[in-house]
Design an enzyme around this catalytic site. Structure first.
Site, PDB file in Angstrom:
ATOM      1  CB  THR A   1      -0.738   0.478  -0.686  1.00 14.10           C
ATOM      2  OG1 THR A   1      -1.077  -0.754  -0.050  1.00 14.10           O
ATOM      3  CG2 THR A   1      -1.026   0.372  -2.173  1.00 14.10           C
TER       4      THR A   1
ATOM      5  CB  THR B   1      -5.195  -0.201   9.668  1.00 21.38           C
ATOM      6  OG1 THR B   1      -5.269  -1.546   9.201  1.00 21.38           O
ATOM      7  CG2 THR B   1      -5.651  -0.150  11.119  1.00 21.38           C
TER       8      THR B   1
ATOM      9  CD  GLU C   1       6.882  -2.538   4.524  1.00 23.88           C
ATOM     10  OE1 GLU C   1       7.753  -3.394   4.801  1.00 23.88           O
ATOM     11  OE2 GLU C   1       5.679  -2.816   4.377  1.00 23.88           O
TER      12      GLU C   1
ATOM     13  CG  ASN D   1       6.850   3.539   1.242  1.00 25.00           C
ATOM     14  OD1 ASN D   1       7.433   2.666   0.603  1.00 25.00           O
ATOM     15  ND2 ASN D   1       7.491   4.410   1.986  1.00 25.00           N
TER      16      ASN D   1
END
Length: 299
Positions: free
Chosen positions: A69, A95, A271, A71
């Site tokens: 998020t 996490t 990602e 990023n």
């Protein structure tokens, strides 16, 4: 309470049922702060909400979630043009929260939220891969990347960062090092890499200090390569000590080029990006981020 400019919180959809967060926001609103809230549902939402935030004239866009998020929001911010671009605030709700942890964002929601709204906005670097994809924390490749990419979501939800270690041990017999060649300023190496870490930040994978010397405002990327022919012996060796460890190769440069004879996968703030050729470069002072005064990643 002193008056603070408005902010907009971009909240990862997985955190919508966070009651303590809802209470913290309501309390700050009662104290007079203007906090808009938007929830992401799919990729691209963050960029749209950043544009909305600019129309509102907010001073800060807060990324509420994990590294992914952060990023997505930071990437949207550096793509903005013109003046009065909002600063980035960070509310760690993921996490691992590697970037937030390493820069010293408080774990307590109310304290993190106040810092995100009222903290000093400091210019920090970002990194870009192949002139397209960006990361604010780290690009990791090799064994560790495959583990974090393949670890089941249910396992991560139940065990947090420990899940990466458990899943890695389960897959140990099927994973091999990646052969590649890496070039940078006054740097050249080729061989078999167990793990590759290219850091603007210092840690990834739930607290692993892959690039312990990285700073987020020095205009440099830190590189660490963990080498070895066999996964388990090399992994044990790299966990012992960094000092004079033949399995650790280090470098620093404003850019790195990576070539491989086969596809390798890099994890960019959560990602995955696969390919055989990567050009990774630093983007100096790319955005402003609200950080604690004792942030350890500032020079």
């Amino acid at each position: 309470m002193a008056e603070f400019p408005a902010s907009l919180l971009i909240l990862n959809g997985k955190s919508t049922d966070n009651l303590p967060l809802r209470e913290a926001i309501m309390l700050l609103r009662e104290e007079g702060m203007t906090i808009h809230v938007r929830v992401t549902w799919e990729k691209g939402d963050a960029a749209r909400y950043v544009e909305e935030a600019r129309k509102f004239g907010v001073a800060t866009v807060i990324a509420g979630g994990g590294d992914g998020t952060i990023n997505e929001v930071s990437t949207a911010l550096i793509q903005c043009e013109g003046d009065d671009i909002p600063a980035l605030g960070i509310l760690p709700l993921g996490t691992a929260n590697d970037f937030a942890t390493s820069v010293g964002i408080p774990e307590a929601l109310d304290k993190a939220l106040k810092l995100a709204i009222a903290g000093d906005a400091i210019a920090i670097d970002m990194a870009q891969v192949n002139k397209q994809t960006c990361f604010i924390n780290m690009a990791t490749g090799g064994f560790g990347t495959r583990i974090t990419t393949e670890t089941p979501e249910k396992l991560k939800a139940a065990l947090g960062s420990v899940s990466y270690i458990i899943h890695g041990l389960m897959r140990m017999d099927t994973l091999q090092p990646d052969r590649c060649e890496i070039r940078g300023e006054n740097f050249h190496w080729q061989g078999d890499a167990l793990v590759i870490g290219i850091g603007n930040g210092r840690q990834a994978g739930g607290g692993q200090q892959l690039c312990p010397n990285a700073l987020i405002n020095d205009g440099l990327l830190q590189l660490r390569i963990f080498t070895g022919d066999e996964i388990l012996p090399a992994l044990v060796s790299t966990l012992k000590s960094d000092e004079d460890n033949p399995n650790i190769i280090e470098g620093a440069s404003s850019w790195f080029d990576i070539q491989a004879p086969h596809d390798i996968t890099f994890n960019l703030d959560g990602e995955p990006l696969s390919g055989q050729n990567f050009h990774i470069e630093i983007l100096p002072a790319a955005l402003r981020c609200r950080l604690p005064p004792d942030c350890p990643l500032l020079r």
